[in-house]
Design a protein around this motif. Structure first.
Motif, short mmCIF file in Angstrom:
data_model
loop_
_atom_site.label_atom_id
_atom_site.label_comp_id
_atom_site.label_asym_id
_atom_site.label_seq_id
_atom_site.Cartn_x
_atom_site.Cartn_y
_atom_site.Cartn_z
N VAL A 1 0.84 -1.20 0.00
CA VAL A 1 0.00 0.00 0.00
C VAL A 1 0.88 1.25 0.00
CG1 VAL A 1 -1.64 1.36 1.36
CG2 VAL A 1 -2.02 -1.09 1.01
N ALA A 2 1.94 1.27 0.80
CA ALA A 2 2.85 2.42 0.84
C ALA A 2 3.50 2.64 -0.53
CB ALA A 2 3.92 2.22 1.91
N PHE B 1 0.91 4.16 -2.93
CA PHE B 1 0.68 5.58 -2.67
C PHE B 1 1.84 6.42 -3.20
CE2 PHE B 1 -2.67 4.45 0.33
CZ PHE B 1 -3.57 5.49 0.14
N VAL C 1 1.70 6.50 -7.05
CA VAL C 1 0.65 7.41 -7.53
C VAL C 1 1.13 8.86 -7.36
CG1 VAL C 1 -1.68 8.28 -7.06
CG2 VAL C 1 -1.26 5.82 -7.18
N GLY C 2 1.75 9.16 -6.23
CA GLY C 2 2.28 10.50 -6.01
C GLY C 2 3.32 10.90 -7.04
#
Length: 121
Positions: free
Chosen positions: A30-31, A34, A37-38
């Motif tokens: 998940v990290a 994220f 995506v950033g």
């Protein structure tokens, strides 16, 4: 507050989940998602990864993995309050040792923060 909720949630999962080590893998994935995506959206900028970066961060990465693994394994046996207290104490120790190692004494505000954290423990 969020840190305490995550600690309680992790303890719940460690006690009730059949494969608790998958939790660490899931949190890591998940990290990474994220961050990816950033990067794609342009809100996170990173340098290209080089061999020098990998050599520099290999040992801290392995140490962090070991810390996370042993912390999750200890959750079923340790009270959440104990985890929170040790996190506060480790933050205070890091602040103090950072000043000692870097040769820069803590400012009055930093000392006040450390004292407040110790009193809050």
């Amino acid at each position: 507050f969020v840190s305490v909720l995550m600690t309680i949630g992790n303890k719940f999962l460690m006690l009730n989940y059949t494969y608790p080590n998958v939790l660490m893998l899931f949190q890591t994935v998940v990290a990474v998602l994220f961050i990816s995506v950033g990067i794609k959206l342009g809100s996170i900028k990173i340098e290209p990864i080089t061999m020098k970066h990998m050599q520099t961060f290999a040992l801290p990465t392995v140490a962090k993995f070991g810390q996370m693994y042993t912390s999750l394994q200890a959750f079923p046996y340790v009270a959440v309050a104990t985890v929170v207290v040790f996190r506060n104490l480790s933050t205070c120790a890091i602040a103090f040792l950072d000043g000692v190692i870097m040769g820069e004494p803590l400012s009055k505000k930093q000392w006040l923060s450390v004292i407040l954290m110790l009193v809050g423990v």
